[in-house]
Design a protein around this motif. Structure first.
Motif, short mmCIF file in Angstrom:
data_model
loop_
_atom_site.label_atom_id
_atom_site.label_comp_id
_atom_site.label_asym_id
_atom_site.label_seq_id
_atom_site.Cartn_x
_atom_site.Cartn_y
_atom_site.Cartn_z
N UNK A 38 0.84 -1.20 0.00
CA UNK A 38 0.00 0.00 0.00
C UNK A 38 0.87 1.26 0.00
N UNK A 39 1.97 1.21 0.73
CA UNK A 39 2.89 2.34 0.79
C UNK A 39 3.44 2.66 -0.60
N UNK A 40 3.85 1.65 -1.33
CA UNK A 40 4.39 1.85 -2.67
C UNK A 40 3.30 2.28 -3.65
N UNK A 41 2.05 1.81 -3.39
CA UNK A 41 0.93 2.24 -4.24
C UNK A 41 0.72 3.75 -4.10
N UNK A 42 0.82 4.27 -2.87
CA UNK A 42 0.69 5.72 -2.65
C UNK A 42 1.84 6.47 -3.34
N UNK A 43 3.04 5.90 -3.28
CA UNK A 43 4.19 6.55 -3.91
C UNK A 43 4.00 6.61 -5.43
N UNK A 44 3.50 5.53 -6.02
CA UNK A 44 3.26 5.52 -7.47
C UNK A 44 2.19 6.54 -7.85
N UNK A 45 1.23 6.72 -6.94
CA UNK A 45 0.16 7.69 -7.21
C UNK A 45 0.63 9.12 -6.98
N UNK A 67 3.55 11.19 -1.91
CA UNK A 67 4.77 10.83 -1.19
C UNK A 67 4.58 10.96 0.32
N UNK A 68 3.88 11.99 0.74
CA UNK A 68 3.69 12.20 2.17
C UNK A 68 2.91 11.05 2.80
N UNK A 69 1.92 10.58 2.08
CA UNK A 69 1.14 9.45 2.60
C UNK A 69 2.00 8.19 2.66
N UNK A 70 2.87 8.02 1.65
CA UNK A 70 3.76 6.87 1.63
C UNK A 70 4.71 6.91 2.82
N UNK A 71 5.25 8.12 3.11
CA UNK A 71 6.16 8.25 4.25
C UNK A 71 5.42 8.00 5.57
N UNK A 116 4.24 3.60 10.12
CA UNK A 116 3.38 2.60 10.76
C UNK A 116 4.11 1.28 10.99
N UNK A 117 5.19 1.07 10.26
CA UNK A 117 5.95 -0.17 10.42
C UNK A 117 6.84 -0.04 11.65
N UNK A 118 6.63 -0.92 12.60
CA UNK A 118 7.35 -0.80 13.88
C UNK A 118 8.85 -0.95 13.71
N UNK A 119 9.26 -1.95 12.99
CA UNK A 119 10.68 -2.19 12.78
C UNK A 119 10.95 -2.36 11.29
N UNK A 120 11.00 -1.25 10.56
CA UNK A 120 11.22 -1.36 9.11
C UNK A 120 12.59 -1.93 8.79
#
Length: 576
Positions: free
Chosen positions: A480-487, A490-494, A499-503
């Motif tokens: 979903x994060x990458x889907x927002x970036x493609x759209x 960028x702010x939503x992707x960041x 939200x990822x606890x331990x990326x």
């Protein structure tokens, strides 16, 4: 007075009527035939005597004097109404038990108790038998409840058969603790366990994969002076089989032979399954050869055990097919379970052509596919990327009348989700799934996330559904994060990265590649620096390559030279 049964006609009336008719007849005859006086006297005497005999001597065709009826009625003992009601309800309980009408049985028993009547042993035995025959957890609970009521009833005592039925019902649902408890309690009722009692408990051990306890009960059985039989040993072997313990299975088969009991096909199949589940396929095949040496013919179940184990390992399609061919050579006809195993192996291998071949063989043998076969055929085409064919097999499953599951629809949704522009078709399958009466589950949500990557907001709504049921993982958030970036959001992707606890590095790299393709150089540079801070380590060569690609897309040679110098300064080796 004499009374005839059935019509109750008085013989007084009949005798008088006969006198009148006979006298009239004599008078008419005397006038016609001109009888002399002596003859006429004889005729009149006969007319008087004959009705008198009829009047005094009752006929004997099913007749009794009324007085005798009264005496018989007085002599017959009167039954008490309570006794008649008890017998009637007992008969009703037994009739309901024989018809498996448990509701009727309970209603009749309740009526007896409400009337203050005592339930006899026949009632308890019939109820225990009915619930034991029902099977399942409900049947086991009902049988145990009636057995407990029998033990609590004053003047009643269970017999061995009743207790064994309850132990057997509990064993079938894997309730080992209660099965053992009732066997132990048999001594309280003055009963001695028999072979069936012990065999049922050993079977309960097998169903919960408890080999040690099964062995202990078999030994206790022998110590009690009860000779173990074929069922006893086969139950222990089944426990070894389910636990995947081939060493103990072989040991018990040897002990069985030493005790003078010839193992049957079921016993050998248990050993074969134990070997197969332990991954000892060659050892399992060797036992099939030993079966033949002893004059026993392997069955479809024998081969199925080994083939199923092989099919689950992956990369074993050729071995599974070879076993099926060997099975045919041995004259064993494959059944739907065997074909389902082979089709499952084809599905895991993603080999649609071999699946089509075995489907045709299955049809040639006159075998109709079951749910397992349909799922394998849907899966093999879905894995091969043929969403159209996977959809076609889903429709065949629905038309067949066999029950479809979430997995049936999820595989097709996932296949369409993996295809560019497949979102509309995935949503159509989802709608059909709902109309079928199934609710989307975690796998459905994950498949819809993949299908909706072109619609970031829709993908995120499916992510939230997945998070609600606690089944979301990092890969779903990344999608979903990458889907927002493609759209371009960028702010939503960041924000989703937060939200990822331990990326992990992969989380950053995936987003970096997406931003790089968008030509967002500033966003890529900012994310690289954040990655270095959050992970506490230097970025890899592949990350710098993504960064340099972003510079190239932006035609910014100055920044590209800057990052090449940074790589050298930070000790990151550039590749070709």
């Amino acid at each position: 007075m004499w009374v005839a049964r059935g019509n109750h006609i008085s013989y007084n009336f009949m005798g008088g009527l006969a006198l009148i008719l006979l006298a009239a007849a004599i008078c008419i005859v005397s006038d016609v035939w001109a009888l002399d006086m002596p003859s006429l006297e004889e005729a009149l005497l006969l007319a008087l005597c004959l009705p008198l005999c009829l009047y005094c001597a009752p006929l004997r065709w099913n007749q009794k004097p009324l007085k005798e009826h009264k005496v018989a009625a007085k002599a017959e003992p009167c039954r008490r109404p309570q006794e008649t009601t008890s017998q009637m309800l007992t008969a009703r309980i037994r009739a309901c038990a024989s018809k498996s009408d448990l509701d009727g049985l309970e209603a009749a028993a309740k009526q007896m108790r409400a009337a203050g009547l005592k339930l006899g042993s026949l009632c308890f035995g019939a109820a225990i038998r009915a619930y034991s025959s029902k099977g399942g957890a409900e049947g086991a609970r009902g049988a145990e409840r009636w057995l407990q009521a029998l033990t609590d009833e004053p003047g009643c005592r269970p017999n061995v058969i009743s207790v064994n039925m309850v132990i057997g019902a509990l064993a079938k649902v894997g309730d080992l603790g209660k099965a053992e408890m009732w066997l132990r309690r048999m001594s309280e009722f003055g009963l001695s366990p028999d072979a069936t009692s012990y065999n049922c408990v050993i079977d309960a051990c097998a169903r919960v994969n408890d080999v040690s306890t099964a062995e202990a009960w078999l030994k206790e059985m022998c110590q009690a002076g009860i000779k173990a039989n074929l069922i006893s040993y086969s139950s222990v072997l089944n426990a070894c089989s389910r636990a995947g313990d081939p060493d103990r299975a072989e040991e018990w088969l040897h002990q069985m032979q030493q005790s003078g009991i010839d193992p049957n096909v079921i016993c050998f199949n248990a050993v074969v399954r134990a070997c197969a589940r332990a991954g000892h396929h060659d050892r399992a095949v060797d036992w099939t050869h030993r079966m033949r040496q002893l004059g026993l013919r392997p069955t479809a179940s024998t081969y199925s055990s080994v083939m199923d184990s092989l099919a689950k390992e992956g990369n074993s399609l050729q071995l599974v097919e070879a076993m099926l061919e060997g099975m045919r050579r041995d004259g064993v006809r494959p059944d739907v379970v065997i074909y389902g195993t082979v089709l499952g192996a084809c599905s895991r291998a993603g080999d649609a052509s071999r699946a089509s071949h075995w489907l045709q063989q299955m049809r040639n043998d006159g075998i109709q596919p079951n749910v397992v076969c349909f799922h394998a055929l849907i899966g093999v085409h879905a894995r091969a990327g043929d969403a159209e064919e996977a959809t076609a097999w889903l429709q065949k499953l629905l038309r067949s009348g066999l029950p479809a599951s979430n997995a049936s629809f999820n595989m097709v949704i996932k296949a369409w989700g993996a295809k560019p522009g497949g979102r509309a078709r995935a949503e159509a399958v989802l709608e059909q799934m709902r109309k079928y009466g199934l609710k989307p589950d975690a796998s459905t949500s994950a498949a819809m996330i993949a299908a909706c990557t072109e619609q970031a907001s829709t993908a995120e709504s499916w992510l939230r559904s997945l998070q609600t049921c606690g089944a979301a993982d990092t890969s779903h958030v990344r999608s979903v994060m990458e889907a927002h970036a493609r759209a371009g959001d960028v702010e939503r992707a960041k924000a989703m990265l937060d939200e990822i606890r331990q990326p992990t590095a992969a989380c950053y790299t995936g987003l970096l590649r997406t931003l790089s393709k968008q030509g967002s150089l500033e966003d890529v540079e900012e994310l690289v620096e954040r990655m270095r801070r959050d992970l506490g380590q230097e970025a890899s060569t592949s990350v710098y390559n993504v960064l340099l690609s972003a510079c190239a897309r932006s035609a910014n040679t100055e920044r590209a030279e800057h990052w090449l110098l940074q790589m050298a300064a930070r000790g990151v080796v550039a590749d070709v």
